[in-house]
Motif scaffolding. Structure first.
Motif, mmCIF file in Angstrom:
data_model
loop_
_atom_site.group_PDB
_atom_site.id
_atom_site.type_symbol
_atom_site.label_atom_id
_atom_site.label_comp_id
_atom_site.label_asym_id
_atom_site.label_seq_id
_atom_site.Cartn_x
_atom_site.Cartn_y
_atom_site.Cartn_z
ATOM 1 N N ILE A 102 108.846 -65.662 -77.538
ATOM 2 C CA ILE A 102 110.189 -66.129 -77.920
ATOM 3 C C ILE A 102 110.498 -67.473 -77.265
ATOM 4 O O ILE A 102 110.963 -68.420 -77.927
ATOM 5 C CB ILE A 102 111.251 -65.082 -77.528
ATOM 6 C CG1 ILE A 102 111.030 -63.799 -78.328
ATOM 7 C CG2 ILE A 102 112.654 -65.628 -77.789
ATOM 8 C CD1 ILE A 102 111.880 -62.630 -77.861
ATOM 9 N N THR A 103 110.240 -67.573 -75.945
ATOM 10 C CA THR A 103 110.527 -68.817 -75.227
ATOM 11 C C THR A 103 109.661 -69.953 -75.741
ATOM 12 O O THR A 103 110.144 -71.086 -75.911
ATOM 13 C CB THR A 103 110.277 -68.630 -73.714
ATOM 14 O OG1 THR A 103 111.063 -67.542 -73.241
ATOM 15 C CG2 THR A 103 110.644 -69.883 -72.946
ATOM 16 N N GLY A 104 108.376 -69.664 -75.979
ATOM 17 C CA GLY A 104 107.473 -70.697 -76.508
ATOM 18 C C GLY A 104 107.962 -71.258 -77.827
ATOM 19 O O GLY A 104 107.903 -72.466 -78.067
ATOM 20 N N CYS A 105 108.478 -70.381 -78.692
ATOM 21 C CA CYS A 105 108.984 -70.839 -79.991
ATOM 22 C C CYS A 105 110.308 -71.587 -79.841
ATOM 23 O O CYS A 105 110.569 -72.547 -80.575
ATOM 24 C CB CYS A 105 109.147 -69.648 -80.937
ATOM 25 S SG CYS A 105 107.569 -68.977 -81.508
ATOM 26 N N MET A 106 111.149 -71.168 -78.885
ATOM 27 C CA MET A 106 112.416 -71.875 -78.672
ATOM 28 C C MET A 106 112.179 -73.310 -78.205
ATOM 29 O O MET A 106 112.870 -74.233 -78.645
ATOM 30 C CB MET A 106 113.278 -71.126 -77.647
ATOM 31 C CG MET A 106 114.009 -69.932 -78.222
ATOM 32 S SD MET A 106 115.369 -69.363 -77.163
ATOM 33 C CE MET A 106 114.467 -68.740 -75.755
ATOM 34 N N VAL A 107 111.203 -73.493 -77.290
ATOM 35 C CA VAL A 107 110.967 -74.849 -76.783
ATOM 36 C C VAL A 107 110.103 -75.677 -77.727
ATOM 37 O O VAL A 107 110.013 -76.904 -77.586
ATOM 38 C CB VAL A 107 110.325 -74.819 -75.369
ATOM 39 C CG1 VAL A 107 111.249 -74.154 -74.372
ATOM 40 C CG2 VAL A 107 108.953 -74.153 -75.373
ATOM 41 N N THR A 108 109.462 -75.031 -78.709
ATOM 42 C CA THR A 108 108.654 -75.767 -79.691
ATOM 43 C C THR A 108 109.521 -76.250 -80.850
ATOM 44 O O THR A 108 109.474 -77.427 -81.238
ATOM 45 C CB THR A 108 107.525 -74.874 -80.237
ATOM 46 O OG1 THR A 108 106.679 -74.469 -79.166
ATOM 47 C CG2 THR A 108 106.688 -75.637 -81.269
ATOM 48 N N PHE A 109 110.325 -75.340 -81.401
ATOM 49 C CA PHE A 109 111.103 -75.658 -82.608
ATOM 50 C C PHE A 109 112.559 -75.940 -82.239
ATOM 51 O O PHE A 109 113.482 -75.274 -82.731
ATOM 52 C CB PHE A 109 110.991 -74.503 -83.600
ATOM 53 C CG PHE A 109 109.574 -74.103 -83.901
ATOM 54 C CD1 PHE A 109 108.731 -74.939 -84.618
ATOM 55 C CD2 PHE A 109 109.067 -72.891 -83.450
ATOM 56 C CE1 PHE A 109 107.413 -74.581 -84.889
ATOM 57 C CE2 PHE A 109 107.760 -72.516 -83.720
ATOM 58 C CZ PHE A 109 106.925 -73.360 -84.436
ATOM 59 N N VAL A 241 111.564 -75.353 -68.448
ATOM 60 C CA VAL A 241 111.733 -76.698 -67.885
ATOM 61 C C VAL A 241 110.371 -77.375 -67.704
ATOM 62 O O VAL A 241 110.149 -78.493 -68.177
ATOM 63 C CB VAL A 241 112.487 -76.648 -66.537
ATOM 64 C CG1 VAL A 241 112.509 -78.032 -65.885
ATOM 65 C CG2 VAL A 241 113.915 -76.155 -66.753
ATOM 66 N N PHE A 242 109.445 -76.691 -67.053
ATOM 67 C CA PHE A 242 108.132 -77.295 -66.807
ATOM 68 C C PHE A 242 107.328 -77.461 -68.085
ATOM 69 O O PHE A 242 106.624 -78.461 -68.267
ATOM 70 C CB PHE A 242 107.338 -76.468 -65.793
ATOM 71 C CG PHE A 242 107.945 -76.457 -64.419
ATOM 72 C CD1 PHE A 242 108.582 -77.577 -63.908
ATOM 73 C CD2 PHE A 242 107.890 -75.323 -63.624
ATOM 74 C CE1 PHE A 242 109.152 -77.574 -62.652
ATOM 75 C CE2 PHE A 242 108.460 -75.302 -62.364
ATOM 76 C CZ PHE A 242 109.088 -76.434 -61.871
ATOM 77 N N THR A 243 107.424 -76.475 -68.988
ATOM 78 C CA THR A 243 106.688 -76.588 -70.258
ATOM 79 C C THR A 243 107.133 -77.821 -71.055
ATOM 80 O O THR A 243 106.281 -78.607 -71.496
ATOM 81 C CB THR A 243 106.859 -75.303 -71.102
ATOM 82 O OG1 THR A 243 106.296 -74.205 -70.390
ATOM 83 C CG2 THR A 243 106.155 -75.439 -72.446
ATOM 84 N N PRO A 244 108.448 -78.045 -71.269
ATOM 85 C CA PRO A 244 108.864 -79.266 -71.963
ATOM 86 C C PRO A 244 108.426 -80.549 -71.249
ATOM 87 O O PRO A 244 108.070 -81.532 -71.904
ATOM 88 C CB PRO A 244 110.396 -79.153 -71.983
ATOM 89 C CG PRO A 244 110.663 -77.701 -71.944
ATOM 90 C CD PRO A 244 109.596 -77.135 -71.054
ATOM 91 N N MET A 245 108.458 -80.541 -69.907
ATOM 92 C CA MET A 245 108.034 -81.728 -69.165
ATOM 93 C C MET A 245 106.553 -82.015 -69.400
ATOM 94 O O MET A 245 106.155 -83.173 -69.611
ATOM 95 C CB MET A 245 108.307 -81.523 -67.670
ATOM 96 C CG MET A 245 109.788 -81.525 -67.308
ATOM 97 S SD MET A 245 110.111 -81.067 -65.584
ATOM 98 C CE MET A 245 109.394 -82.481 -64.744
ATOM 99 N N ILE A 246 105.737 -80.962 -69.374
ATOM 100 C CA ILE A 246 104.294 -81.131 -69.605
ATOM 101 C C ILE A 246 104.044 -81.604 -71.035
ATOM 102 O O ILE A 246 103.261 -82.535 -71.277
ATOM 103 C CB ILE A 246 103.549 -79.803 -69.329
ATOM 104 C CG1 ILE A 246 103.607 -79.469 -67.830
ATOM 105 C CG2 ILE A 246 102.097 -79.895 -69.792
ATOM 106 C CD1 ILE A 246 103.129 -78.066 -67.497
ATOM 107 N N MET A 247 104.728 -80.964 -71.984
ATOM 108 C CA MET A 247 104.516 -81.330 -73.394
ATOM 109 C C MET A 247 105.042 -82.721 -73.690
ATOM 110 O O MET A 247 104.450 -83.449 -74.514
ATOM 111 C CB MET A 247 105.204 -80.305 -74.293
ATOM 112 C CG MET A 247 104.614 -78.899 -74.213
ATOM 113 S SD MET A 247 102.833 -78.820 -74.502
ATOM 114 C CE MET A 247 102.739 -79.345 -76.215
ATOM 115 N N ASN A 248 106.110 -83.117 -73.034
ATOM 116 C CA ASN A 248 106.641 -84.477 -73.222
ATOM 117 C C ASN A 248 105.636 -85.508 -72.742
ATOM 118 O O ASN A 248 105.431 -86.554 -73.379
ATOM 119 C CB ASN A 248 107.950 -84.631 -72.457
ATOM 120 C CG ASN A 248 108.717 -85.875 -72.860
ATOM 121 O OD1 ASN A 248 109.071 -86.041 -74.029
ATOM 122 N ND2 ASN A 248 108.979 -86.758 -71.907
ATOM 123 N N SER A 249 104.977 -85.204 -71.615
ATOM 124 C CA SER A 249 103.954 -86.110 -71.079
ATOM 125 C C SER A 249 102.755 -86.195 -72.017
ATOM 126 O O SER A 249 102.211 -87.278 -72.264
ATOM 127 C CB SER A 249 103.501 -85.614 -69.696
ATOM 128 O OG SER A 249 102.479 -86.422 -69.181
#
Length: 321
Positions: A102-109, A241-249
């Motif tokens: 659920i969290t993975g999909c929220m931060v992806t889409f 928080v960390f997942t979006p930061m990593i993906m943004n990089s």
């Protein structure tokens, strides 16, 4: 014949709950996602072992480690009050795999308004199911109250997400990626206090070290519920928080353009990694049986404590999860 097993209180955690790491070890076993792969037969066998051990019946070939392992399975799958087997996705052992998806999909889409609405709704529906599954067997929380909590939390999460999404369009890309976390934090601040409104209204039972009931405290209810909200928000923080930061990089380096299909799987796996550690470690922030100084309680409770011999200086309450 095998030697009789030593008699221990297996209803108390195996590790010292007065220390942070003792509590963390306990929650690592309780939230172990591998437990959801245990069959009904394995779970029933574990419950039978625990029940027979409590009755001091002989258990050929079992060691104390086997008893504890059986107890860990029972704690992860059976309701502590009713003893009933809980629905799989409502169990503590399902928290990591369910939340990582659920969290993975929220931060992806997070950019699409329909996707934001859908995944925030899915998240709050899952939270409502977990709250209902893990409610106290003696709880007087009604279906109506659960429904109101669900509607308010979903509305709060959606309102926060959609409002911040509009504001984030003018901000750096990373700010947009962090909107789902803000929405989840807002929902926790609404959902948990509302779910436990009766405790705020009537108080939480407070006891001394000898289990003498000193009374019900509204002050303690506020402290306990605030601690749970704090833990739940921090539990969500690493993955959201960390997942979006990593993906943004990664996105800045253009790596996702080569393999665009990897976007969602990478974020789901990253969320799963963070949640595996964040879930038990944040549950362990505060002791389940939390202490409070008697002189910080309401006057009637202080008076009741003063009448005991010897009068306690520390009282205890169950903060909830």
């Amino acid at each position: 014949m095998s030697e009789p097993l030593p008699k221990i209180d297996i209803d108390k955690p195996r590790w010292d709950q007065s220390t942070y790491w003792g509590r963390a070890k306990y929650f690592f076993t309780t939230t172990n996602p591998l437990n959801i792969f245990c069959s009904s037969t394995e779970l029933d066998r574990a419950k039978d072992i625990v029940d027979r051990y409590r009755r001091s019946e002989p258990l050929e070939g079992c060691t104390i480690d086997d008893i504890y392992k059986a107890k860990e399975l029972v704690d992860s799958a059976f309701h502590p009050d009713t003893g009933e087997k809980m629905i799989v996705i409502g169990r503590m052992s399902a928290q990591v795999p369910m939340n990582m998806m659920i969290t993975g999909c929220m931060v992806t889409f997070y950019k699409s308004t329909p996707a934001v609405i859908f995944w925030q709704w899915v998240n709050q529906s899952f939270n409502a199911l977990v709250n209902y599954t893990n409610r106290s067997g003696k709880s007087d929380v009604t279906i109506e109250q659960l429904g109101k909590s669900y509607v308010l939390a979903t509305g709060g999460a959606l309102g926060t997400a959609l409002t911040l999404n509009k504001l984030a369009k003018r901000a750096p890309p990373l700010m947009g990626r962090l909107v789902p976390f803000a929405a989840v934090a807002a929902a926790n601040c609404i959902n948990i206090p509302f779910m436990r409104f009766r405790e705020l209204e009537n108080g939480i039972p407070v006891y001394d070290s000898n289990n003498n009931h000193l009374g019900d405290s509204k002050k303690v209810a506020v402290i306990g519920i605030a601690a749970v909200v704090f833990s739940r928000i921090f539990m969500a923080a690493p993955g959201m928080v960390f997942t979006p930061m990593i993906m943004n990089s990664i996105d800045k380096r253009g790596l996702l353009r080569k393999v665009p299909w990897a976007n969602a799987p990478m974020q789901i796996l990253l969320c799963g990694f963070f949640l595996t550690f964040a879930t038990p470690m944040c549950c362990a922030f505060f002791p389940q049986k939390s202490p409070i100084e008697v002189n910080k309680l309401e006057a009637p409770l202080q008076e009741k404590a003063s009448q005991l011999k010897p009068p306690p200086t520390i009282a205890y309450y169950n903060k909830g999860l």
